[in-house]
Design an enzyme around this catalytic site. Structure first.
Site, mmCIF file in Angstrom:
data_model
loop_
_atom_site.group_PDB
_atom_site.id
_atom_site.type_symbol
_atom_site.label_atom_id
_atom_site.label_comp_id
_atom_site.label_asym_id
_atom_site.label_seq_id
_atom_site.Cartn_x
_atom_site.Cartn_y
_atom_site.Cartn_z
ATOM 1 N NE ARG A 137 -6.132 2.916 -4.189
ATOM 2 C CZ ARG A 137 -5.567 2.365 -2.724
ATOM 3 N NH1 ARG A 137 -4.285 1.213 -3.541
ATOM 4 N NH2 ARG A 137 -5.410 2.699 -2.077
ATOM 5 C CG HIS A 155 -1.099 5.398 -1.051
ATOM 6 N ND1 HIS A 155 -1.604 4.258 -1.537
ATOM 7 C CD2 HIS A 155 -0.016 4.364 -0.213
ATOM 8 C CE1 HIS A 155 -0.626 2.895 -1.576
ATOM 9 N NE2 HIS A 155 -0.215 3.292 -1.124
ATOM 10 C CD GLU A 197 -2.331 -1.407 2.628
ATOM 11 O OE1 GLU A 197 -0.944 -1.212 2.806
ATOM 12 O OE2 GLU A 197 -2.306 -2.049 1.694
HETATM 13 C C1 FCB Z 1 0.541 -2.010 0.077
HETATM 14 C C2 FCB Z 1 1.032 -0.423 0.167
HETATM 15 C C3 FCB Z 1 1.594 -0.008 -1.471
HETATM 16 C C4 FCB Z 1 2.594 -1.022 -1.579
HETATM 17 C C5 FCB Z 1 2.689 -2.610 -1.987
HETATM 18 C C6 FCB Z 1 3.485 -3.866 -2.132
HETATM 19 O O1 FCB Z 1 0.839 -2.590 1.319
HETATM 20 O O2 FCB Z 1 -0.393 0.360 0.298
HETATM 21 O O3 FCB Z 1 2.150 1.096 -1.552
HETATM 22 O O4 FCB Z 1 3.703 -1.032 -1.193
HETATM 23 O O5 FCB Z 1 1.875 -2.665 -0.343
#
Ligand code: FCB
Length: 441
Positions: A69, A113, A158
């Site tokens: 991914r 992202h 996220e």
């Molecule tokens: C998540 C993020 C990823 C990374 C991890 C530790 O929130 O998606 O990019 O920073 O945390």
């Protein structure tokens, strides 16, 4: 362990690629955030993966992962956010996808992202509904080029972090600090997900979204703690899971936000059929899980909840992010998600631990704590599977040490150690452990 279960590792573009100006890349909100001094270090070079991708695929191939991914940088594809497609930027992902497929590794690209083109931010970014159209345009450009070979896509990573850390708390790019901005951003991100899904599914691909979660539990039996925990769950989790699975925004949260004057009547960003579009059926839910939280009430009337650490159950430890190690909460949360939303399929799209172990005199990295963390969470994932949750895969965060956003390079999540001065990669003990696990299937 059934062989159909997918094991992988994950990264994201800004955290590993570097090559800030290569091949016509445009500026993203994270480039800008670093430039204005909001980060201890920038991603200008990061892991130099843009130049070292062959070596990184070789490391993945030796590791034996089924899947990888990674994320695509919107600014490489559309340097101006929309309009003219930069084929040279797409060439990079084209080569990467071919390299992965040649190595027998299934690509799981994420479209967003968090690295919005700065030009779009200048026009309001995710608070501006027009950014939804730009995201669809970006999705179409990527799908046109890679859709013949990529069969699994993730739209967003996220949304809570992008919307709230970026627009309410202002600690992440673009650094805004307003409730209306955060609510509008969360809605537009979800809407852009809903509109991108059919574009990608048109090629016959499977499409999901990676939602982060912080399962919450009341820190005590006090009814105020119970209510605070429920509110936290609404703020942090349900606000995203509910609309994606067709339940709309949670009533209790709409009321709470209205009562607090965050909007007058209904959320102004919501129009017409938006909620139906957001609820478009997805092929899998991506779940990012790191930790859970105990919640108590707050004495400050402006604050709805207070996270308490350590929780009422003795924690088994904390990672260097200060996150409590609670694998059993992952099992419980997966069971809860399955009951509440009946996802067709679930992938743990991120799970991992930050521990700073470096290369020792023997040339190795003895990161036993990471092995313990990963082993416990993989077991927790399979426990959920045994309880009927359709979990079909698990991705370690992260393949390699990288730029942990505003925490810089000091937080190390990788299976592979990266010396950021030289770029040298050293597989850690956890890498060898994961390889064993995968080859023993
Ligand atoms: C998540 C993020 C990823 C990374 C991890 C530790 O929130 O998606 O990019 O920073 O945390």
């Amino acid at each position: 362990m059934p062989n159909s279960f997918v094991y992988g590792a994950a990264t994201s573009a800004y955290q590993i690629e570097g090559a800030r100006h290569a091949d016509g890349k445009g500026e993203s909100i994270w480039d800008r955030f670093a430039d204005i001094g909001r980060m201890p270090e920038s991603g200008d070079i990061a892991c130099d993966h843009y130049n070292r991708w062959r070596e990184d695929i070789q490391l993945m191939s030796d590791l034996g992962v089924d899947a990888y991914r990674f994320s695509i940088a919107w600014t490489r594809v559309l340097p101006d956010g929309r309009g003219e497609v930069n084929q040279a930027g797409l060439d990079f992902y084209d080569r990467l996808v071919d390299g992965l497929l040649d190595a027998g590794i299934t690509p799981y690209p994420t479209l967003y992202h968090w690295d919005l083109p700065q030009v779009l931010e200048d026009e309001g970014g995710w608070t501006n509904r027009a950014t939804v159209d730009a995201f669809v345009e970006y999705t179409e450009a990527v799908a046109r080029r890679l859709g013949d070979r990529v069969t699994n896509w993730i739209t967003h990573n996220e949304p809570w972090v992008a919307a709230y850390l970026g627009h309410l708390e202002g600690v992440f790019a673009p650094g805004r600090t307003s409730w209306p901005d955060a609510l509008a951003a969360s809605h537009h991100i979800l809407l852009s997900h809903g509109r991108a899904v059919p574009v990608l599914q048109a090629n016959g691909a499977k499409v999901g979204i990676a939602l982060d979660c912080r399962p919450a539990r009341p820190a005590s039996d006090d009814p105020r703690a119970v209510a605070a925990s429920r509110h936290f769950d609404g703020f942090r989790n349900r606000w995203f899971f509910d609309p994606v699975f067709g339940k709309g925004y949670p009533d209790d949260m709409m009321k709470a936000y209205r009562d607090r004057g965050r909007f007058d009547d209904t959320m102004p960003a919501v129009e017409g059929r938006d909620l139906d579009e957001i609820a478009v059926p997805i092929d899998f839910l991506g779940l990012n899980y790191y930790t859970s939280l105990a919640i108590s009430a707050s004495d400050d009337p402006e604050v709805e909840f207070t996270p308490v650490q350590p929780g009422p159950n003795p924690p088994t430890g904390f990672t260097e992010m200060g996150w409590e190690n609670t694998p059993e909460a992952l099992t419980d949360y997966l069971v809860h998600l399955n009951e509440e939303y009946q996802p067709a399929s679930v992938f743990i799209t991120e799970n991992g631990a930050s521990y700073g172990d470096g290369v020792g005199p023997d040339g190795r990295v003895h990161d036993q704590r990471r092995i313990d963390y990963l082993a416990a969470h993989i077991a927790a994932t399979h426990n959920a599977r045994d309880r009927g949750v359709p979990v079909d895969g698990y991705f370690v965060w992260s393949l390699m040490d990288n730029l942990e956003w505003v925490k810089g390079y000091r937080q190390r999540f990788g299976l592979i150690h990266v010396d950021h001065a030289t770029g040298t990669r050293t597989p850690k003990d956890s890498y060898h452990w994961y390889r064993e696990l995968l080859s023993s299937r």
